[in-house]
Design an enzyme around this catalytic site. Structure first.
Site, PDB file in Angstrom:
ATOM      1  N   HIS A 262       0.817  -1.211   0.000  1.00 29.16           N
ATOM      2  CA  HIS A 262       0.000   0.000   0.000  1.00 29.16           C
ATOM      3  C   HIS A 262       0.853   1.264   0.000  1.00 29.16           C
ATOM      4  O   HIS A 262       0.382   2.353  -0.348  1.00 29.16           O
ATOM      5  CB  HIS A 262      -0.935   0.005   1.213  1.00 29.16           C
ATOM      6  CG  HIS A 262      -2.288   0.553   0.924  1.00 29.16           C
ATOM      7  ND1 HIS A 262      -2.494   1.645   0.104  1.00 29.16           N
ATOM      8  CD2 HIS A 262      -3.524   0.166   1.334  1.00 29.16           C
ATOM      9  CE1 HIS A 262      -3.794   1.902   0.034  1.00 29.16           C
ATOM     10  NE2 HIS A 262      -4.441   1.026   0.771  1.00 29.16           N
ATOM     11  N   SER A 263       2.114   1.157   0.402  1.00 36.14           N
ATOM     12  CA  SER A 263       2.998   2.324   0.328  1.00 36.14           C
ATOM     13  C   SER A 263       3.304   2.698  -1.111  1.00 36.14           C
ATOM     14  O   SER A 263       3.781   3.792  -1.389  1.00 36.14           O
ATOM     15  CB  SER A 263       4.313   2.037   1.065  1.00 36.14           C
ATOM     16  OG  SER A 263       4.982   0.922   0.492  1.00 36.14           O
TER      17      SER A 263
END
Length: 471
Positions: free
Chosen positions: A143-144
Site C-alpha cells: 500500500h505504500s
C-alpha cells in the site's frame, strides 16, 4: 530520489506479521484471445518488458540512517523478474474453492522489503463455473506504493485495448532514480524533520475550524457518522496473519437501472447492497446488532490534492450501512440521505489534511505502538472504531487485454486491520461490478457465506425499485 510521503510511509510503519498492508488484484484471463496462443515463457517475457517501463515495479525502499525521516524510493539495480513472478498449476479438478484457497494463502504472505514491493502469482489449471479453463494472475503490491485509484491505473498500463495492441502508455507513474549516499540521506532527512514543526500552524488552524463546523453540523444532524460508535461483531477484534477470500460479479446495468429509478448514486447502491448482505450474514449467525454497522470508506482526493509527491492520495469518511433496516429500498433511501450529509461534511476537510498530518508519523514510535496494540489485544477492549472497510474503485468501461488475453474478472482485495478484520472492495470493469471480499481467518473463516448475499440483495432492490418507470 523520491521520498515517501508520510501517508505512504505510514503503511510501512503500521505493518505487523498479522496486519499486512498490501493490496491484491485477482485477474481472470481468457487466453483464447491471445494472437499466438498462451505460452508461459512468452507471457513472462512480455510482462518483464512492460514492468520495466513502470517505476513502481522496479524501485525499492531505502531507509534513511537512524530513521531521521521517511524512507526513499531508489532504483533497484539488481532487479530480477524471477524474484517477482511465480508460476503454479492447480491440481485437477480445480475450481472456485481451490482458487480462493490459493488466493487467501498468497494474500497472507509478507513481501521482502529488500526488493521492489510487488509479486505476481500466475495460476494455470483453473476451471471456472462454466467448465472453461482460464489462466489467473494475482498481483500483490504494498500500500505504500499504490492506493485504489493508482493501483487500478497500474494494472491498466499493463493492458491494451486490443489483443495484439501495445500496452497503454503511462502518464506519470513516478520517478525511478539512483539513490543518494548515506550522508546526503541523513542531511536531507534531518532538514525535512526539522522543518516539520513550522508547518504545524498551517495545520492547526484549519483543524480547529473543522472541529467548530463539526459541532455545528452535529447540532443540525448533518454530520457524518463518528468513529468509535460501531457495534461489536465477530470480525471486530485482534486479527491473525491468515487470509480468506471470496469473489462475486454483479451487473452494472442492473445497478444503473436502480440508480435511474431511485435517484441514488452507484456508490449509494453498492453500499446499500453491502449493508443488506452483511445484515443477512449476521442474522443467519444470530449476531445482528441492534444498531447499524459503521464502514470506513476511502475517498480519492487525487483531483483536489495539491501535493506533487506520494502514491496515496486518499482521505476517508465514515458511513452507517443501515443494517438495522430490513427493507432494501428503505435502506437505500436512508443511506443516500446520510451519505449526502457525510460527503458534504467531508468536503469541509482539506484534500491534503490526512496527508499533511501523516508527515508527523514517526517510524519507531508507530511500529512499536502497533505491535503493543496487537500484543495486548487492545482492539477487543476499547469501543469499536469501525466495523469494516469498503472501497468502490472505478474501473475501465471497455474490454482490456492483459498480454493479449481478455480480462474477464478483475477482483480487488484491500488490507484488513486489527479491530476491523473484514474488507470489501468493488471495482467495475466492462459492464460488470467485481466484488472482492477478504478477511482475517480468525475473523471470518468463510467469506463465501457473506458474498452469496450480494446478488440476492441486488435482486431484492430491483424487485422493490420502480424499474417499470425507467424507459
Amino acid at each position: 530520489m523520491d521520498r515517501l510521503s508520510g501517508l505512504d510511509a505510514s503503511f510501512l510503519y503500521l505493518e505487523t506479521p498479522e496486519q499486512l498492508m498490501h493490496v491484491c488484484a485477482l485477474i481472470v484471463l481468457d487466453t483464447s484471445t491471445m494472437p499466438n496462443g498462451y505460452s508461459y515463457p512468452e507471457f513472462r517475457a512480455i510482462l518483464a518488458e512492460r514492468v520495466k517501463k513502470l517505476p513502481p515495479f522496479t524501485r525499492r525502499l531505502r531507509r534513511v540512517p537512524f530513521d531521521v525521516s521517511h524512507p526513499v524510493w531508489v532504483r533497484d539495480d539488481h532487479f530480477d523478474i524471477d524474484h517477482h513472478v511465480h508460476r503454479m498449476a492447480l491440481p485437477a479438478p480445480a475450481g472456485y474453492a481451490e482458487l480462493m484457497e490459493v488466493t487467501g494463502h498468497f494474500a497472507g504472505l509478507p513481501m521482502d522489503r529488500g526488493r521492489p514491493l510487488w509479486e505476481t502469482l500466475l495460476i494455470e489449471g483453473y476451471v471456472d463455473r462454466d467448465g472453461v479453463e482460464k489462466v489467473v494472475v494475482i498481483i500483490k503490491m504494498h500500500h505504500s506504493t499504490v492506493d485504489g485509484a493508482s493501483g487500478a491505473n497500474l494494472i491498466s498500463y499493463l493492458c491494451s485495448l486490443e489483443p495484439d495492441a501495445p500496452a497503454l502508455a503511462p502518464d506519470d507513474a513516478g520517478r525511478n532514480e539512483d539513490g543518494p549516499g548515506g550522508f546526503e540521506l541523513i542531511g536531507r532527512g534531518l532538514l525535512d524533520t526539522l522543518s516539520r514543526p513550522f508547518s504545524l500552524p498551517k495545520l492547526v488552524q484549519p483543524s480547529i475550524g473543522l472541529i467548530s463546523e463539526t459541532i455545528g453540523r452535529a447540532w443540525a444532524g448533518t454530520t457524518m457518522a463518528p468513529p468509535f460508535t460501531a457495534p461489536r461483531t465477530s470480525f471486530n477484534g485482534t486479527i491473525d496473519g491468515h487470509r480468506t477470500t471470496a469473489v462475486a460479479d454483479l451487473s452494472l446495468g442492473d445497478i444503473k437501472a436502480v440508480r435511474k429509478a431511485t435517484g441514488a448514486t452507484v456508490n449509494d447502491i453498492v453500499l446499500s447492497i453491502a449493508g443488506g448482505a452483511l445484515r443477512s450474514y449476521l442474522e443467519l449467525r444470530g449476531e445482528l446488532p441492534d444498531g447499524p454497522l459503521l464502514a470506513s470508506v476511502p475517498v480519492s482526493v487525487r483531483e483536489e490534492s495539491k501535493r506533487a509527491n506520494g502514491a496515496n492520495k486518499v482521505s476517508a469518511l465514515f458511513m452507517r450501512l443501515r443494517t438495522d433496516i430490513a427493507d432494501p429500498l428503505e435502506r437505500l433511501r436512508a443511506m443516500a440521505e446520510s451519505n449526502k450529509n457525510a460527503k458534504e461534511h467531508h468536503k469541509a476537510v482539506g484534500a491534503d489534511t490526512l496527508q499533511d498530518w501523516a508527515e508527523f508519523a514517526a517510524p519507531r514510535t508507530f511500529g512499536l505502538a502497533m505491535r503493543a496494540y496487537a500484543g495486548m489485544r487492545l482492539a477487543e477492549k476499547h469501543p469499536v472504531i469501525h466495523n469494516l472497510v469498503i472501497s468502490n474503485v472505478p474501473g475501465p468501461p471497455m474490454p482490456l487485454y492483459f498480454i493479449g488475453a481478455q480480462v474477464v474478472g478483475l477482483y480487488p482485495f484491500g488490507p484488513v486491520m486489527h479491530g476491523a478484520g473484514l474488507n470489501i472492495t468493488v471495482l467495475s470493469n466492462n459492464g460488470v461490478v467485481h466484488v472482492g471480499v477478504i478477511a482475517a481467518k480468525a475473523s471470518m473463516r468463510s467469506p463465501e457465506k457473506l458474498i452469496v448475499h450480494f446478488a440476492e440483495e441486488l435482486e431484492r432492490l430491483k424487485a422493490a425499485a420502480p424499474l417499470s418507470d425507467v424507459s
